[in-house]
Design a protein around this motif. Structure first.
Motif, PDB file in Angstrom:
ATOM      1  N   LEU A  76       0.827  -1.201   0.000  1.00 15.66           N
ATOM      2  CA  LEU A  76       0.000   0.000   0.000  1.00 15.66           C
ATOM      3  C   LEU A  76       0.864   1.255   0.000  1.00 15.66           C
ATOM      4  O   LEU A  76       2.032   1.222   0.394  1.00 15.66           O
ATOM      5  N   ALA A  77       0.258   2.343  -0.449  1.00 18.67           N
ATOM      6  CA  ALA A  77       0.865   3.659  -0.255  1.00 18.67           C
ATOM      7  C   ALA A  77       0.383   4.162   1.098  1.00 18.67           C
ATOM      8  O   ALA A  77      -0.773   4.578   1.253  1.00 18.67           O
ATOM      9  N   THR A  78       1.243   4.113   2.095  1.00 15.80           N
ATOM     10  CA  THR A  78       0.822   4.421   3.464  1.00 15.80           C
ATOM     11  C   THR A  78       2.040   4.781   4.308  1.00 15.80           C
ATOM     12  O   THR A  78       3.080   5.170   3.760  1.00 15.80           O
ATOM     13  N   LYS A  79       1.921   4.607   5.625  1.00 17.16           N
ATOM     14  CA  LYS A  79       3.014   4.918   6.545  1.00 17.16           C
ATOM     15  C   LYS A  79       3.375   3.681   7.364  1.00 17.16           C
ATOM     16  O   LYS A  79       2.542   2.797   7.586  1.00 17.16           O
ATOM     17  N   VAL A  80       4.645   3.658   7.822  1.00 20.55           N
ATOM     18  CA  VAL A  80       5.106   2.593   8.712  1.00 20.55           C
ATOM     19  C   VAL A  80       4.538   2.863  10.103  1.00 20.55           C
ATOM     20  O   VAL A  80       4.746   3.940  10.683  1.00 20.55           O
ATOM     21  N   ASP A 219     -11.724  -6.847  -3.447  1.00 15.65           N
ATOM     22  CA  ASP A 219     -11.018  -8.029  -2.945  1.00 15.65           C
ATOM     23  C   ASP A 219      -9.504  -7.820  -2.975  1.00 15.65           C
ATOM     24  O   ASP A 219      -8.783  -8.278  -2.076  1.00 15.65           O
ATOM     25  N   GLU A 220      -9.005  -7.157  -4.031  1.00 11.89           N
ATOM     26  CA  GLU A 220      -7.563  -6.865  -4.098  1.00 11.89           C
ATOM     27  C   GLU A 220      -7.147  -5.962  -2.953  1.00 11.89           C
ATOM     28  O   GLU A 220      -6.091  -6.158  -2.339  1.00 11.89           O
ATOM     29  N   LEU A 221      -7.969  -4.970  -2.655  1.00 14.13           N
ATOM     30  CA  LEU A 221      -7.653  -4.081  -1.537  1.00 14.13           C
ATOM     31  C   LEU A 221      -7.684  -4.840  -0.215  1.00 14.13           C
ATOM     32  O   LEU A 221      -6.858  -4.597   0.677  1.00 14.13           O
ATOM     33  N   ALA A 222      -8.625  -5.790  -0.084  1.00 11.44           N
ATOM     34  CA  ALA A 222      -8.693  -6.593   1.143  1.00 11.44           C
ATOM     35  C   ALA A 222      -7.409  -7.403   1.321  1.00 11.44           C
ATOM     36  O   ALA A 222      -6.888  -7.531   2.444  1.00 11.44           O
ATOM     37  N   GLN A 223      -6.896  -7.964   0.218  1.00 10.75           N
ATOM     38  CA  GLN A 223      -5.634  -8.714   0.300  1.00 10.75           C
ATOM     39  C   GLN A 223      -4.473  -7.807   0.686  1.00 10.75           C
ATOM     40  O   GLN A 223      -3.608  -8.191   1.478  1.00 10.75           O
ATOM     41  N   LYS A 224      -4.461  -6.595   0.129  1.00  5.16           N
ATOM     42  CA  LYS A 224      -3.388  -5.653   0.471  1.00  5.16           C
ATOM     43  C   LYS A 224      -3.461  -5.271   1.946  1.00  5.16           C
ATOM     44  O   LYS A 224      -2.430  -5.138   2.614  1.00  5.16           O
ATOM     45  N   ILE A 225      -4.674  -5.068   2.448  1.00  8.71           N
ATOM     46  CA  ILE A 225      -4.823  -4.735   3.873  1.00  8.71           C
ATOM     47  C   ILE A 225      -4.323  -5.893   4.732  1.00  8.71           C
ATOM     48  O   ILE A 225      -3.657  -5.693   5.761  1.00  8.71           O
ATOM     49  N   GLN A 226      -4.629  -7.114   4.294  1.00 15.31           N
ATOM     50  CA  GLN A 226      -4.148  -8.281   5.040  1.00 15.31           C
ATOM     51  C   GLN A 226      -2.626  -8.359   5.022  1.00 15.31           C
ATOM     52  O   GLN A 226      -1.997  -8.744   6.007  1.00 15.31           O
ATOM     53  N   LYS A 227      -2.019  -7.967   3.881  1.00 15.71           N
ATOM     54  CA  LYS A 227      -0.555  -8.004   3.758  1.00 15.71           C
ATOM     55  C   LYS A 227       0.111  -6.804   4.417  1.00 15.71           C
ATOM     56  O   LYS A 227       1.349  -6.701   4.406  1.00 15.71           O
ATOM     57  N   ALA A 228      -0.686  -5.886   4.946  1.00 16.66           N
ATOM     58  CA  ALA A 228      -0.095  -4.726   5.616  1.00 16.66           C
ATOM     59  C   ALA A 228       0.689  -5.135   6.851  1.00 16.66           C
ATOM     60  O   ALA A 228       1.531  -4.376   7.341  1.00 16.66           O
ATOM     61  N   THR A 229       0.422  -6.331   7.360  1.00 13.13           N
ATOM     62  CA  THR A 229       1.286  -6.916   8.385  1.00 13.13           C
ATOM     63  C   THR A 229       2.279  -7.810   7.653  1.00 13.13           C
ATOM     64  O   THR A 229       1.947  -8.924   7.224  1.00 13.13           O
TER      65      THR A 229
END
Length: 410
Positions: A76-80, A219-229
């Motif tokens: 994601l484009a986000t912060k640590v 669904d792709e965004l849900a996978q990315k959120i899951q991979k945020a960890t």
């Protein structure tokens, strides 16, 4: 009688001559021995000629690297948000390493979910509306069918009345015209019904396709959120991690690197003066804790940096417990081999050149002998001729006796 006495004296004279001759040779040998240069055995280094295999090698330095290094990237484009493992930490498959902020991603997920619900509702509404229109056309067609049957009956009545003079020809023609118009209207309705039935599938499919695209995005965004960890994909060690809390990262930016500790390779550096001797597939010997591990060159990098060539070496025992990432080890690259040859240990007395004079030990003496030598390694030299297995040779520096053919050892 005098003659017999003379004959008896001849053998004793020969014995005297022989004894004198022996004394002369003995004196000569003693004199020669006394004139031989003498060297202490403790001052000499001896080497025994042996037979066996020989290898010619080039010395180099190797850097141990994991054979595979996995880069974990930002989904994601986000912060640590949080660092869960430090650089150098050992991890197992599935261990969390780093946590990204998903606040905006969660909001986007909810928005996409709402839009998907709206699109799915639109698909259902469109399907119901199209089915309603088709049903209305079917009913209109049934009504028109009844009208056609009624007009057909009117035409028959008009013809019967005309035959008895009860209706004119103009009235009969009008009844026929009304029937023809009704038949055309019925055909129009049937065509419209056929078109609506065929087009309903494509109209609904278009809406369903938009709904499917929306669902895929969600669904792709849900996978990315899951991979945020970020989690470890292999057992290994964290060799690098983005450890700045709050750092802004873009999708695809590297966040951590994992070294797979189950397999290693070597990056070897060797002087470019040996460039013509290095080839892919050559055997490599690696010294590890007084043991030798074998490998082979699988790649030679084309660039020369700081007068050195870099080669990637694949180890036969990739999982040796003695290996550690970034560990430097001495390496020997095998350039020549002899399956069966004679060889001497290297020593100060063995100079450059193919033909040399070496002192070969025989008891308490060493006699100079011409020896032909072959290729050399760091600790051995090949013997081509002049020596046999088992010969003891002085391999220390004998330059003080280079004009002597023999020396005495005490």
């Amino acid at each position: 009688m005098d003659k017999a006495i003379t004959q008896n004296r001849k053998p004793s004279r020969y014995i005297k001559y022989l004894g004198a001759l022996i004394l002369v040779f003995g004196a000569y040998w003693v004199l020669r021995q006394s004139l031989l240069p003498t060297v202490k055995r403790t001052d000499l280094v001896f080497g025994e000629v042996k037979s066996g295999g020989m290898v010619n090698t080039i010395s180099a330095t190797g850097l141990v690297e994991p054979s595979t290094e996995i880069v974990l990237i930002s989904p994601l484009a986000t912060k640590v948000k949080q660092i869960l493992k430090d650089n150098g930490s050992e991890v197992k498959v599935g261990d969390p390493i780093l946590l990204l902020d998903t606040q905006f991603a969660d909001m986007e997920f909810r928005r996409l979910t709402d839009e998907l619900s709206l699109k799915e509702n639109n698909v259902l509404r469109l399907r119901l509306e199209l089915e309603k229109n088709i049903r209305e056309i079917e009913l209109d067609d049934q009504v028109k069918d009844l009208q056609v049957k009624n007009l057909e009956a009117q035409v028959k009545d008009a013809l019967r009345l005309k035959s008895i003079g009860g209706m004119t020809q103009e009235e009969v023609d009008q009844a026929r015209q009304n029937l023809a118009i009704a038949l055309l209207e019925k055909k129009k309705l049937e065509n419209e019904l056929k078109y609506r039935k065929e087009s309903i599938a494509s109209s609904v499919k278009g809406e369903e396709l938009q709904s499917s695209i929306q669902r895929q995005r969600r669904d792709e965004l849900a996978q990315k959120i899951q991979k945020a960890t970020l989690r470890a994909e292999v057992d290994g060690v964290v060799t690098w991690i983005e450890n700045r809390i709050g750092a802004q990262v873009q999708e695809g930016d590297p966040l951590a690197k994992l070294a797979n500790l189950s397999a290693y390779s070597l990056m070897v550096q060797v002087s470019d003066m040996h460039a013509d001797k290095i080839q892919v597939g050559q055997e490599v010997q690696v010294e590890l804790n007084q043991k030798v591990e074998k490998g082979e060159i699988e790649q030679i990098l084309p660039a020369i940096e700081n007068n050195t060539i870099q080669c990637k070496v694949r180890l036969m025992n990739t999982g040796s417990e003695s290996l550690r990432p970034k560990m430097r080890v001495p390496v020997r690259i095998v350039t020549q081999t002899r399956q069966e040859s004679k060889f001497l240990p290297m020593g100060p007395g063995i100079k450059g050149g193919r033909s040399q004079e070496l002192f070969v030990v025989n008891g308490s003496e060493a006699k100079k002998r011409v020896v032909e030598l072959g290729f050399r390694t760091s600790d051995k030299v090949e013997v081509i001729s002049g020596l046999q297995p088992g010969d003891q040779v002085i391999i220390s520096d004998m330059s003080l006796f280079e004009d002597k053919s023999r020396v005495k050892i005490k």
